[in-house]
Structures are given as structure tokens and as C-alpha cells.
Design an enzyme around this catalytic site. Structure first.
Site, PDB file in Angstrom:
ATOM      1  N   GLN A   1      13.091  13.228 -11.086  1.00 49.53           N
ATOM      2  CA  GLN A   1      13.415  14.294 -10.135  1.00 49.53           C
ATOM      3  C   GLN A   1      12.348  14.366  -9.048  1.00 49.53           C
ATOM      4  O   GLN A   1      11.150  14.416  -9.357  1.00 49.53           O
ATOM      5  CB  GLN A   1      13.527  15.654 -10.819  1.00 49.53           C
TER       6      GLN A   1
ATOM      7  N   CYS B   1      14.239  24.732  -7.159  1.00 52.05           N
ATOM      8  CA  CYS B   1      12.960  25.306  -7.589  1.00 52.05           C
ATOM      9  C   CYS B   1      12.602  26.511  -6.722  1.00 52.05           C
ATOM     10  O   CYS B   1      12.582  26.407  -5.491  1.00 52.05           O
ATOM     11  CB  CYS B   1      11.841  24.262  -7.510  1.00 52.05           C
TER      12      CYS B   1
ATOM     13  N   ASN C   1      24.081  24.390 -16.621  1.00 50.91           N
ATOM     14  CA  ASN C   1      22.748  24.732 -17.120  1.00 50.91           C
ATOM     15  C   ASN C   1      22.487  26.235 -16.960  1.00 50.91           C
ATOM     16  O   ASN C   1      22.889  26.836 -15.982  1.00 50.91           O
ATOM     17  CB  ASN C   1      21.706  23.916 -16.325  1.00 50.91           C
TER      18      ASN C   1
ATOM     19  N   GLY D   1      17.141  23.652 -21.308  1.00 54.89           N
ATOM     20  CA  GLY D   1      15.752  23.738 -20.855  1.00 54.89           C
ATOM     21  C   GLY D   1      14.860  24.410 -21.881  1.00 54.89           C
ATOM     22  O   GLY D   1      14.373  23.783 -22.831  1.00 54.89           O
ATOM     23  N   ARG D   2      14.691  25.726 -21.724  1.00 46.02           N
ATOM     24  CA  ARG D   2      13.702  26.439 -22.548  1.00 46.02           C
ATOM     25  C   ARG D   2      13.931  26.269 -24.046  1.00 46.02           C
ATOM     26  O   ARG D   2      12.972  26.164 -24.811  1.00 46.02           O
ATOM     27  CB  ARG D   2      13.692  27.925 -22.158  1.00 46.02           C
TER      28      ARG D   2
HETATM   29  C1  LIG Z   1       8.588  26.001 -17.600  1.00 42.14           C
HETATM   30  C2  LIG Z   1       9.753  25.588 -16.744  1.00 42.14           C
HETATM   31  C3  LIG Z   1       9.622  24.521 -15.875  1.00 42.14           C
HETATM   32  C4  LIG Z   1      10.705  24.120 -15.073  1.00 42.14           C
HETATM   33  N1  LIG Z   1      10.558  23.037 -14.265  1.00 42.14           N
HETATM   34  C5  LIG Z   1      11.639  22.588 -13.546  1.00 42.14           C
HETATM   35  C6  LIG Z   1      11.551  21.397 -12.761  1.00 42.14           C
HETATM   36  O1  LIG Z   1      10.519  20.733 -12.691  1.00 42.14           O
HETATM   37  N2  LIG Z   1      12.674  21.016 -12.089  1.00 42.14           N
HETATM   38  C7  LIG Z   1      13.861  21.720 -12.143  1.00 42.14           C
HETATM   39  O2  LIG Z   1      14.857  21.332 -11.527  1.00 42.14           O
HETATM   40  N3  LIG Z   1      13.958  22.847 -12.890  1.00 42.14           N
HETATM   41  C8  LIG Z   1      12.892  23.268 -13.601  1.00 42.14           C
HETATM   42  N4  LIG Z   1      13.017  24.367 -14.404  1.00 42.14           N
HETATM   43  C9  LIG Z   1      14.361  24.989 -14.559  1.00 42.14           C
HETATM   44  C10 LIG Z   1      15.071  24.381 -15.773  1.00 42.14           C
HETATM   45  O3  LIG Z   1      15.339  23.014 -15.572  1.00 42.14           O
HETATM   46  C11 LIG Z   1      16.414  25.103 -16.039  1.00 42.14           C
HETATM   47  O4  LIG Z   1      17.213  24.979 -14.893  1.00 42.14           O
HETATM   48  C12 LIG Z   1      16.237  26.574 -16.368  1.00 42.14           C
HETATM   49  O5  LIG Z   1      15.166  26.778 -17.277  1.00 42.14           O
HETATM   50  C13 LIG Z   1      17.518  27.163 -16.967  1.00 42.14           C
HETATM   51  O6  LIG Z   1      17.865  26.486 -18.158  1.00 42.14           O
HETATM   52  P1  LIG Z   1      17.556  27.112 -19.631  1.00 42.14           P
HETATM   53  O7  LIG Z   1      18.157  28.479 -19.659  1.00 42.14           O
HETATM   54  O8  LIG Z   1      18.202  26.158 -20.584  1.00 42.14           O
HETATM   55  O9  LIG Z   1      16.072  27.184 -19.764  1.00 42.14           O
HETATM   56  C14 LIG Z   1      11.948  24.813 -15.152  1.00 42.14           C
HETATM   57  C15 LIG Z   1      12.067  25.894 -16.032  1.00 42.14           C
HETATM   58  C16 LIG Z   1      10.992  26.290 -16.822  1.00 42.14           C
HETATM   59  C17 LIG Z   1      11.160  27.441 -17.779  1.00 42.14           C
END
Ligand SMILES: Cc1cc2nc3c(=O)[nH]c(=O)nc-3n(C[C@H](O)[C@H](O)[C@H](O)COP(=O)(O)O)c2cc1C
Length: 320
Positions: free
Chosen positions: A68, A97, A197, A221-222
Site C-alpha cells: 500500500q 487514512c 471492511n 483489521g483490529r
Molecule cells: C493501528 C491501525 C493502523 C492502521 N493503518 C492503516 C494503514 O496503514 N493503511 C490503511 O489503509 N488503513 C489503516 N488502518 C485502517 C484499517 O485498515 C481498517 O480499515 C480499519 O481498522 C477498520 O477495520 P477493522 O474494524 O477491522 O479494524 C489502520 C487501523 C488501525 C487501527
């Protein structure tokens, strides 16, 4: 270029600080369909920033290798992506982001204001690269303005291979639920694969998102942080309707697997310790274990601490 068919429905979302090469390998071994690097600055790639090189490590066994990148200038993004093209199978453009330092520069979620601009960036990348280009978006630049459908259409028209939708607008924090109905709206508007997502916390929730939105794949993600086993569980639930839960000892043993993989790559101790600690979240005695891990000075020490606890936890079930 088309999006590659994936071996499993659930993918690892890009997570800055967490989706390093060793964690991605572990998640893929445990059944993730695709694992994406954290966002990497196109400018930093071009400068060959030594810190950034660490984010650009891939393992031979990773498939697809998904990088990415972020930036706002089509030429610079093309230059950076072209530098990386031979090492990866797919380039994902970050358009979601919300971090201030990224949107200030016009990148990340700032791009959601202008679907046509995203389209121009994707067209430039598609034109220059021989690997598929995908885009990860949020719903829109504000709670009042959801541009996700127009953005997804612009991505498709520009030759983009897939769109991942994190179902929240730029300004929305995680305390409000993700709005899955918008994943469905995007899916209905484009014919390229859509990855849904937001707020998948269990295999059941992964299935619910697939069923409710019709999306092709989901990204977790989380809920995958320190818990890559969720991919095997999700695959089990989707294909057989059931899955196994790990004991604390088994979960901590996975941290040791992570360390073993990481040793083959360039790592910092804070990164290894931080990742090892996340595997202990929610385990009995996890707080004490994290404090112990804090004192470790070598990889071997981290391994010894984890092994001692994993052994103890598995030998004596009453400790739970
Ligand atoms: C600690 C952290 C770091 C993240 N870093 C990125 C990233 O580098 N690029 C991105 O597109 N999204 C990033 N995200 C967003 C996640 O990819 C995802 O879209 C978001 O957490 C929602 O998904 P979830 O509910 O399964 O966590 C980040 C989220 C968290 C919590």
C-alpha cells in the site's frame, strides 16, 4: 490488470505498526487470502529512506505480495510504484487514512473530495504498471458527503482492479458503527471485486458482512492484531460452519511463531516486543507477561519468556 483470485475470503487489512512482513506471513499461513503492508509514503520510497526500506520487505511465500502506498502527486506515485513493481504482485493506493500529517499533504482521505483526481491517479498507475492497482477508501471526506460510489466508479473506469471500502467517512472515529449498507451500494455500482471492511470482530461478523453487502472479500483489521488465527477460524466458519477457539497457551505460542519468522528479516527490538505483547492481550496473566516482555533485550529473551508462559498455561488449566 485483473485482481488475482484469492485462496480465502478474509484478508488482513493494512495496519501501520502491525502488518509487518512476519505478521503477514503468519496470517497467510493461517489462512488469510491476502495481507497488505501498512501504508508507505511514495516520497519516502523515492528517497530510499532507510526506515522505510524496513516496510518494503516481502517474503517469497507471500502471495499475493500487496504494497500500500500513499501520496497525492500522480507522477511521484507512478515513480515510486514503478521502483517497487518487480517486488510486488499488487499496488494498493491509500485513499482513506485520516492522519493529519497525511491529509494535510492532500493524500489519504483528503483525496475522497475529488473522485476525478483519484481516477487520474489510478489511470496513471495502471498505465505505467504491469501489476494490478487497487484502492482502499473510506465512505467520503465528511459525514455529510459520501463520495464512495463515485470514487469506486472512477477507480473502475480508470482500470483499477478492486476497491476496498472501510465503511466510515473520513471524520468518523471508531466508536460509531461502520455503515455496511454503503459497502453494498458500492458493490452494486461497480463490477470489479469489492472488499468490505469495518467492525469485523469474529468469523460470524465476517459472514454477516459477506451476506449483507454481497462484497467479494472482507478485510479484518483490529480483530486480527495479535490474533492471526482469526483467519483460520473465519475460513472454517465460512466453509464448514464451525471453528475452534485457541487456548491462551496456543495463542502465545503463535507469538513465538511470529518471532521465528521475523528473525529472517530486518527488525527493531521495539517492533518485536510490541508485536509479542499484542498476542498476550486478553490472556490470563497477560498484563504481567507484557511487563516481563518489556524488560527483554534480545529476541532470545522474548522467546524464552513466551515459551515459559505458554508451557505453564497449557500445563495447568486451572490458571485460567
Ligand atoms: C493501528 C491501525 C493502523 C492502521 N493503518 C492503516 C494503514 O496503514 N493503511 C490503511 O489503509 N488503513 C489503516 N488502518 C485502517 C484499517 O485498515 C481498517 O480499515 C480499519 O481498522 C477498520 O477495520 P477493522 O474494524 O477491522 O479494524 C489502520 C487501523 C488501525 C487501527
Amino acid at each position: 490488470m485483473r485482481f488475482p483470485p484469492l485462496k480465502a475470503k478474509a484478508c488482513l487489512a493494512p495496519l501501520a505498526g502491525y502488518t509487518d512482513v512476519a505478521f503477514r506471513v503468519l496470517a497467510q499461513r493461517l489462512g488469510a487470502g491476502m495481507c497488505v503492508t501498512e501504508l508507505v509514503s511514495a516520497e519516502a520510497i523515492l528517497r530510499k529512506n532507510p526506515e522505510t526500506l524496513r516496510y518494503l520487505q516481502f517474503a517469497d511465500e507471500e502471495s499475493p505480495k500487496a504494497l500500500q502506498i500513499f501520496g497525492d502527486d500522480p507522477d511521484r506515485l507512478v515513480e515510486a510504484a514503478s521502483m517497487m513493481e518487480a517486488k510486488v504482485d499488487l499496488i494498493d493506493l491509500n485513499c482513506g487514512c485520516p492522519a493529519a500529517k497525511i491529509v494535510r499533504g492532500g493524500a489519504g482521505a483528503a483525496l475522497l473530495k475529488d473522485p476525478a483526481r483519484i481516477g487520474r491517479i489510478v489511470a496513471a498507475l495502471v498505465d505505467a504498471l504491469s501489476v494490478p492497482v487497487t484502492v482502499k477508501i473510506r465512505l467520503g471526506p465528511s459525514k455529510r458527503e459520501y463520495t464512495c460510489v463515485a470514487v469506486a466508479q472512477a477507480v473502475e473506469d480508470a482500470g483499477g482492479a478492486a476497491v476496498t471500502v472501510h465503511a466510515r467517512p473520513y471524520t468518523q472515529s471508531y466508536d460509531k458503527p461502520a455503515e455496511w449498507e454503503w459497502i453494498r451500494k458500492v458493490k452494486e455500482a461497480v463490477s470489479v471485486p469489492v472488499l468490505g471492511n469495518g467492525d469485523i470482530t469474529s468469523p460470524e461478523r465476517a459472514k454477516a458482512m459477506l451476506d449483507e453487502t454481497g462484497c467479494d472479500y472482507v478485510m479484518i483489521g483490529r480483530a486480527a492484531m495479535g490474533n492471526p488465527y482469526i483467519f483460520r477460524q473465519t475460513d472454517g466458519f465460512l466453509t464448514e460452519g464451525s471453528y475452534r477457539t485457541l487456548s491462551d497457551a496456543e495463542r502465545i505460542a503463535l507469538a513465538n511463531d511470529y518471532l521465528a519468522i521475523a528473525e529472517g528479516f530486518d527488525y527493531t527490538m521495539p517492533q518485536l516486543k510490541g508485536q509479542a505483547q499484542v498476542f498476550t492481550k486478553g490472556t490470563v496473566g497477560g498484563g504481567r507477561l507484557r511487563a516481563q516482555l518489556n524488560t527483554a533485550r534480545t529476541v532470545d529473551e522474548i522467546g524464552r519468556i513466551l515459551t515459559a508462559v505458554a508451557g505453564q498455561t497449557s500445563r495447568d488449566p486451572r490458571r485460567r
